[in-house]
Write a protein that holds these residues in place. Sequence first.
Motif, PDB file in Angstrom:
ATOM      1  N   GLU A  42       0.805  -1.221   0.000  1.00 23.35           N
ATOM      2  CA  GLU A  42       0.000   0.000   0.000  1.00 23.35           C
ATOM      3  C   GLU A  42       0.840   1.274   0.000  1.00 23.35           C
ATOM      4  OE1 GLU A  42      -3.298   0.145  -0.386  1.00 23.35           O
ATOM      5  OE2 GLU A  42      -3.232  -2.040  -0.555  1.00 23.35           O
ATOM      6  N   CYS A  43       2.114   1.171   0.323  1.00 18.28           N
ATOM      7  CA  CYS A  43       2.967   2.355   0.452  1.00 18.28           C
ATOM      8  C   CYS A  43       3.387   2.882  -0.923  1.00 18.28           C
ATOM      9  CB  CYS A  43       4.204   2.034   1.281  1.00 18.28           C
ATOM     10  SG  CYS A  43       5.272   3.477   1.496  1.00 18.28           S
ATOM     11  N   PRO A  44       2.955   4.095  -1.280  1.00 21.64           N
ATOM     12  CA  PRO A  44       3.302   4.640  -2.593  1.00 21.64           C
ATOM     13  C   PRO A  44       4.765   5.057  -2.712  1.00 21.64           C
ATOM     14  CG  PRO A  44       2.125   6.280  -1.332  1.00 21.64           C
ATOM     15  CD  PRO A  44       2.096   5.010  -0.518  1.00 21.64           C
ATOM     16  N   ASN A  45       5.456   5.177  -1.576  1.00 23.86           N
ATOM     17  CA  ASN A  45       6.853   5.598  -1.590  1.00 23.86           C
ATOM     18  C   ASN A  45       7.825   4.447  -1.381  1.00 23.86           C
ATOM     19  OD1 ASN A  45       6.243   8.378  -1.878  1.00 23.86           O
ATOM     20  ND2 ASN A  45       5.708   8.439   0.278  1.00 23.86           N
ATOM     21  N   GLN A  46       7.297   3.230  -1.305  1.00 21.62           N
ATOM     22  CA  GLN A  46       8.132   2.056  -1.064  1.00 21.62           C
ATOM     23  C   GLN A  46       8.997   2.237   0.180  1.00 21.62           C
ATOM     24  OE1 GLN A  46       9.921   2.051  -4.919  1.00 21.62           O
ATOM     25  NE2 GLN A  46       8.286   0.851  -5.810  1.00 21.62           N
ATOM     26  N   ALA A  47       8.385   2.786   1.228  1.00 20.04           N
ATOM     27  CA  ALA A  47       9.092   3.038   2.482  1.00 20.04           C
ATOM     28  C   ALA A  47       8.999   1.864   3.449  1.00 20.04           C
ATOM     29  CB  ALA A  47       8.531   4.293   3.156  1.00 20.04           C
ATOM     30  N   ILE A  48       8.137   0.897   3.172  1.00 18.90           N
ATOM     31  CA  ILE A  48       7.919  -0.220   4.093  1.00 18.90           C
ATOM     32  C   ILE A  48       8.600  -1.469   3.561  1.00 18.90           C
ATOM     33  CG2 ILE A  48       6.190  -1.672   5.207  1.00 18.90           C
ATOM     34  CD1 ILE A  48       4.231   0.683   4.966  1.00 18.90           C
ATOM     35  N   SER A  49       9.349  -2.116   4.454  1.00 20.11           N
ATOM     36  CA  SER A  49      10.006  -3.366   4.087  1.00 20.11           C
ATOM     37  C   SER A  49      10.029  -4.287   5.299  1.00 20.11           C
ATOM     38  CB  SER A  49      11.437  -3.099   3.604  1.00 20.11           C
ATOM     39  OG  SER A  49      12.194  -2.507   4.642  1.00 20.11           O
ATOM     40  N   LEU A  50      10.239  -5.553   5.039  1.00 19.77           N
ATOM     41  CA  LEU A  50      10.306  -6.523   6.119  1.00 19.77           C
ATOM     42  C   LEU A  50      11.664  -6.421   6.793  1.00 19.77           C
ATOM     43  CD1 LEU A  50       8.864  -8.770   7.642  1.00 19.77           C
ATOM     44  CD2 LEU A  50       9.751 -10.380   5.959  1.00 19.77           C
ATOM     45  N   GLY A  51      11.644  -6.173   8.087  1.00 25.39           N
ATOM     46  CA  GLY A  51      12.879  -6.099   8.866  1.00 25.39           C
ATOM     47  C   GLY A  51      13.239  -7.467   9.418  1.00 25.39           C
ATOM     48  N   PRO A  52      14.166  -7.514  10.363  1.00 28.20           N
ATOM     49  CA  PRO A  52      14.585  -8.795  10.926  1.00 28.20           C
ATOM     50  C   PRO A  52      13.443  -9.575  11.594  1.00 28.20           C
ATOM     51  CG  PRO A  52      16.088  -7.047  11.582  1.00 28.20           C
ATOM     52  CD  PRO A  52      14.943  -6.399  10.886  1.00 28.20           C
ATOM     53  N   GLU A  53      12.512  -8.849  12.215  1.00 31.44           N
ATOM     54  CA  GLU A  53      11.417  -9.532  12.910  1.00 31.44           C
ATOM     55  C   GLU A  53      10.037  -9.055  12.461  1.00 31.44           C
ATOM     56  OE1 GLU A  53      11.889  -9.628  17.149  1.00 31.44           O
ATOM     57  OE2 GLU A  53      14.046  -9.890  16.960  1.00 31.44           O
ATOM     58  N   ILE A  54       9.914  -7.766  12.208  1.00 29.86           N
ATOM     59  CA  ILE A  54       8.637  -7.183  11.799  1.00 29.86           C
ATOM     60  C   ILE A  54       8.888  -6.203  10.660  1.00 29.86           C
ATOM     61  CG2 ILE A  54       7.541  -7.428  14.072  1.00 29.86           C
ATOM     62  CD1 ILE A  54       8.148  -4.412  14.537  1.00 29.86           C
ATOM     63  N   TYR A  55       7.815  -5.713  10.086  1.00 29.38           N
ATOM     64  CA  TYR A  55       7.958  -4.702   9.041  1.00 29.38           C
ATOM     65  C   TYR A  55       8.510  -3.423   9.648  1.00 29.38           C
ATOM     66  CZ  TYR A  55       5.855  -7.406   5.365  1.00 29.38           C
ATOM     67  OH  TYR A  55       5.633  -8.355   4.407  1.00 29.38           O
TER      68      TYR A  55
END
Length: 91
Positions: free
Chosen positions: A18-31
């Motif tokens: 849903e992020c139009p800026n591609q700011a969200i990614s999966l981290g080591p444990e959570i997004y």
Amino acid sequence: MALMITDECINCDVCEPECPNQAISLGPEIYQIDPNRCTECVGHFEEPQCVQVCPVACIPVDPARIESRETLWEKYRRLTAAAQEAPPPPP
């Protein structure tokens, strides 16, 4: 203000696309949210889309990244300009 994802995240995968800026990614444990790319959807939508779709309400404003609406607009313009200058991906 950049947003952040708290440890209440259940890794449901609905926020990232849903992020139009591609700011969200999966981290080591959570997004996680890259504060340098998060504009709270300013320039794209009236409300942050990740907040709208999150089923557990774990995406608050990051108190360490308080930004004015004008700052968010500037970030949106910078990101948009950078995307237009980037070469197209190879076929």
